[in-house]
Design an enzyme around this catalytic site. Sequence first.
Site, PDB file in Angstrom:
ATOM      1  N   GLU A  15      31.007  22.055  40.326  1.00 36.36           N
ATOM      2  CA  GLU A  15      31.366  22.095  41.754  1.00 36.36           C
ATOM      3  C   GLU A  15      32.887  22.086  41.922  1.00 36.36           C
ATOM      4  O   GLU A  15      33.639  21.852  40.981  1.00 36.36           O
ATOM      5  CB  GLU A  15      30.780  20.886  42.505  1.00 36.36           C
ATOM      6  N   ASP A 193      25.964  26.321  50.011  1.00 36.02           N
ATOM      7  CA  ASP A 193      26.707  25.272  49.315  1.00 36.02           C
ATOM      8  C   ASP A 193      28.167  25.327  49.771  1.00 36.02           C
ATOM      9  O   ASP A 193      28.438  25.470  50.957  1.00 36.02           O
ATOM     10  CB  ASP A 193      26.527  25.447  47.808  1.00 36.02           C
TER      11      ASP A 193
END
Length: 286
Positions: A15, A193
């Site tokens: 991430e 996301d």
Amino acid sequence: MTPQVACRVGATLGEGPMWDAARGWLWFVDIKGHKLHRFDPSVGALETIDAPEEPGWVIPLADGALLVGAQSGVHRFEDNAFALLHAVEPDLPGNRLNDAAVHPDGSVWLGTMDNAEEAPSGGYYRLHAGACTALSPDPMVITNGPAFSPDGSTVYLVDTLERVILSAQIGADGHPGEARLFARLPEGMGYPDGPVVDSAGIVWVGLFGGWGVARFAPDGEFLGRVEFPVANVTKIAFGGADLTTVYATTARKGLSAAELAAQPHAGDLFTFTLAVPGLPPGYPTA
């Protein structure tokens, strides 16, 4: 725009890619692996730093130190040590920091989420002038973003489980106004996301479980997506000298043994190139 593997990582939950323009490095995290990663594309080298908590994001500072958003709050990392600067939601020990971005004014906007992905307890905060201030909109289970328009006047916020992207105008006080629906992902495209915005104002959103990255015009129109050979694409960052090199983090989280066998590059770092550059990432003054 054909993604290629930039570096083997095997992250459980890769991430938060963030380009460090001054040094030519890409920073990102493996949240569930408790890792900070630094990738040097000039030599193809990956270096890893162990984190004491789950790190949601890492942002390089102009002085060479790092801001790290973790379970307990915002930390400063330098000289191989983490120091807590701001505790965030100490009354919600089940929450953690999940995503962040630097506004053109130097403030850091960040989001939180329920680490069990069940309770609508996540919110957004603005770190500026030594203070961490809560922002609207209403709480979410999983927040992602924010991202900002090229002129910094609009913020994009992602409600992942509701599959929506919201937008709001930023007032003179640096806080967002009322959030409105910007775009909704249809069934079958996965979950939105992390978002980022390029220099043309196009909003790019990673698709967790959606095998790619979606693109939206400034008015919310869906422009298509870049397809990946892995299901869970979490977020992209614009890098390179001219900001036309895209880096994308991915995740192994939630994939079965059979799915992992079919996706050998799940969790790796990917790259592709664009004709339109991204936005300079900037360094925080917060």
